[in-house]
Design a protein around this motif. Structure first.
Motif, PDB file in Angstrom:
ATOM      1  N   PRO A  36       2.878  -1.985  -4.306  1.00  0.00           N
ATOM      2  CA  PRO A  36       3.065  -1.451  -2.950  1.00  0.00           C
ATOM      3  C   PRO A  36       2.933   0.068  -2.935  1.00  0.00           C
ATOM      4  O   PRO A  36       2.710   0.693  -3.980  1.00  0.00           O
ATOM      5  CB  PRO A  36       4.493  -1.881  -2.609  1.00  0.00           C
ATOM      6  CG  PRO A  36       5.175  -1.954  -3.928  1.00  0.00           C
ATOM      7  CD  PRO A  36       4.130  -2.377  -4.928  1.00  0.00           C
ATOM      8  N   LEU A  37       3.086   0.639  -1.757  1.00  0.00           N
ATOM      9  CA  LEU A  37       3.006   2.105  -1.644  1.00  0.00           C
ATOM     10  C   LEU A  37       4.114   2.797  -2.426  1.00  0.00           C
ATOM     11  O   LEU A  37       3.904   3.854  -3.003  1.00  0.00           O
ATOM     12  CB  LEU A  37       3.089   2.527  -0.180  1.00  0.00           C
ATOM     13  CG  LEU A  37       1.873   2.215   0.666  1.00  0.00           C
ATOM     14  CD1 LEU A  37       2.142   2.542   2.128  1.00  0.00           C
ATOM     15  CD2 LEU A  37       0.664   2.989   0.170  1.00  0.00           C
ATOM     16  N   TYR A  42       5.517  -5.210  -8.512  1.00  0.00           N
ATOM     17  CA  TYR A  42       6.263  -6.466  -8.447  1.00  0.00           C
ATOM     18  C   TYR A  42       5.427  -7.532  -9.121  1.00  0.00           C
ATOM     19  O   TYR A  42       4.207  -7.546  -8.983  1.00  0.00           O
ATOM     20  CB  TYR A  42       6.540  -6.840  -6.998  1.00  0.00           C
ATOM     21  CG  TYR A  42       7.532  -5.912  -6.335  1.00  0.00           C
ATOM     22  CD1 TYR A  42       8.882  -6.244  -6.279  1.00  0.00           C
ATOM     23  CD2 TYR A  42       7.131  -4.705  -5.777  1.00  0.00           C
ATOM     24  CE1 TYR A  42       9.803  -5.390  -5.671  1.00  0.00           C
ATOM     25  CE2 TYR A  42       8.040  -3.851  -5.172  1.00  0.00           C
ATOM     26  CZ  TYR A  42       9.364  -4.200  -5.126  1.00  0.00           C
ATOM     27  OH  TYR A  42      10.268  -3.352  -4.527  1.00  0.00           O
ATOM     28  N   HIS A  43       6.090  -8.425  -9.833  1.00  0.00           N
ATOM     29  CA  HIS A  43       5.385  -9.434 -10.627  1.00  0.00           C
ATOM     30  C   HIS A  43       5.708 -10.845 -10.130  1.00  0.00           C
ATOM     31  O   HIS A  43       6.858 -11.152  -9.834  1.00  0.00           O
ATOM     32  CB  HIS A  43       5.767  -9.312 -12.109  1.00  0.00           C
ATOM     33  CG  HIS A  43       5.362  -8.000 -12.689  1.00  0.00           C
ATOM     34  ND1 HIS A  43       4.133  -7.801 -13.281  1.00  0.00           N
ATOM     35  CD2 HIS A  43       5.998  -6.809 -12.748  1.00  0.00           C
ATOM     36  CE1 HIS A  43       4.039  -6.544 -13.692  1.00  0.00           C
ATOM     37  NE2 HIS A  43       5.163  -5.926 -13.374  1.00  0.00           N
ATOM     38  N   THR A  99      -5.043  -3.152   1.930  1.00  0.00           N
ATOM     39  CA  THR A  99      -4.634  -3.725   0.662  1.00  0.00           C
ATOM     40  C   THR A  99      -5.880  -4.250  -0.034  1.00  0.00           C
ATOM     41  O   THR A  99      -6.655  -4.999   0.564  1.00  0.00           O
ATOM     42  CB  THR A  99      -3.617  -4.864   0.854  1.00  0.00           C
ATOM     43  OG1 THR A  99      -2.498  -4.371   1.601  1.00  0.00           O
ATOM     44  CG2 THR A  99      -3.131  -5.403  -0.487  1.00  0.00           C
ATOM     45  N   VAL A 100      -6.078  -3.818  -1.270  1.00  0.00           N
ATOM     46  CA  VAL A 100      -7.200  -4.288  -2.081  1.00  0.00           C
ATOM     47  C   VAL A 100      -6.674  -5.398  -2.981  1.00  0.00           C
ATOM     48  O   VAL A 100      -5.760  -5.182  -3.785  1.00  0.00           O
ATOM     49  CB  VAL A 100      -7.800  -3.149  -2.925  1.00  0.00           C
ATOM     50  CG1 VAL A 100      -8.894  -3.686  -3.846  1.00  0.00           C
ATOM     51  CG2 VAL A 100      -8.340  -2.038  -2.030  1.00  0.00           C
ATOM     52  N   TYR A 114      -2.704   0.620   0.110  1.00  0.00           N
ATOM     53  CA  TYR A 114      -3.117   1.999   0.384  1.00  0.00           C
ATOM     54  C   TYR A 114      -2.724   2.378   1.804  1.00  0.00           C
ATOM     55  O   TYR A 114      -2.938   1.602   2.741  1.00  0.00           O
ATOM     56  CB  TYR A 114      -4.643   2.136   0.271  1.00  0.00           C
ATOM     57  CG  TYR A 114      -5.198   1.993  -1.107  1.00  0.00           C
ATOM     58  CD1 TYR A 114      -5.508   3.121  -1.856  1.00  0.00           C
ATOM     59  CD2 TYR A 114      -5.441   0.742  -1.651  1.00  0.00           C
ATOM     60  CE1 TYR A 114      -6.043   2.994  -3.133  1.00  0.00           C
ATOM     61  CE2 TYR A 114      -5.968   0.609  -2.930  1.00  0.00           C
ATOM     62  CZ  TYR A 114      -6.262   1.732  -3.658  1.00  0.00           C
ATOM     63  OH  TYR A 114      -6.793   1.601  -4.921  1.00  0.00           O
ATOM     64  N   ALA A 115      -2.196   3.582   1.976  1.00  0.00           N
ATOM     65  CA  ALA A 115      -1.944   4.120   3.314  1.00  0.00           C
ATOM     66  C   ALA A 115      -3.245   4.637   3.924  1.00  0.00           C
ATOM     67  O   ALA A 115      -3.396   4.678   5.141  1.00  0.00           O
ATOM     68  CB  ALA A 115      -0.906   5.242   3.253  1.00  0.00           C
ATOM     69  N   ASP A 116      -4.187   5.011   3.075  1.00  0.00           N
ATOM     70  CA  ASP A 116      -5.463   5.583   3.502  1.00  0.00           C
ATOM     71  C   ASP A 116      -6.562   4.522   3.348  1.00  0.00           C
ATOM     72  O   ASP A 116      -6.933   4.156   2.225  1.00  0.00           O
ATOM     73  CB  ASP A 116      -5.765   6.816   2.641  1.00  0.00           C
ATOM     74  CG  ASP A 116      -7.043   7.520   3.007  1.00  0.00           C
ATOM     75  OD1 ASP A 116      -8.012   6.863   3.436  1.00  0.00           O
ATOM     76  OD2 ASP A 116      -7.075   8.759   2.857  1.00  0.00           O
TER      77      ASP A 116
END
Length: 127
Positions: A36-37, A42-43, A99-100, A114-116
């Motif tokens: 996350p940002l 997290y798994h 999100t990629v 990503y925020a960008d």
């Protein structure tokens, strides 16, 4: 194969937005890694749930909208918008990002938020 990857991500997101947690998680590999940002990574599927619940707990009237799915081969870029009222501030917030997600074997294996949006697209060789 890549259009299948978009279908995997789309099905997971549509299930999540419909409140179907099991359906949403079915698209993720059991050993998925979610970045996350902030915090993390997290798994596993439970990690994905933990991260989402932690984020959503910061808002009243939280909402999330998938805007576009961009096919990038073994990765899918999800362009999204989200918002709600901050519990601590009482301020209405709307943000957009991307999100990629790396998809292999029919499952989301890794996700980077990503925020960008442009940065997310550049990370997969687009834009």
């Amino acid at each position: 194969m890549s259009s299948r990857n978009v279908q995997v991500v789309r099905a997971s997101m549509e299930a999540a937005q419909a409140g179907d947690v099991e359906g949403a998680l079915a698209g993720y590999a059991e050993d998925v890694v979610f970045h996350p940002l902030v915090a993390g990574p997290y798994h596993g599927r439970l990690g994905v749930v933990e991260q989402m619940m932690t984020w959503m707990a910061e808002f009243d009237d939280f909402w999330f909208e998938s805007e576009e799915y961009v096919d990038a081969g073994n990765r899918v870029v999800l362009l999204w918008r989200q918002g709600g009222r901050g519990k601590a501030s009482g301020v209405d917030v709307t943000t957009e990002g991307a999100t990629v997600m790396t998809v292999a074997g029919g499952f989301i294996r890794e996700a980077f938020v990503y925020a960008d949006r442009d940065k997310a697209l550049r990370s997969v060789g687009l834009k």
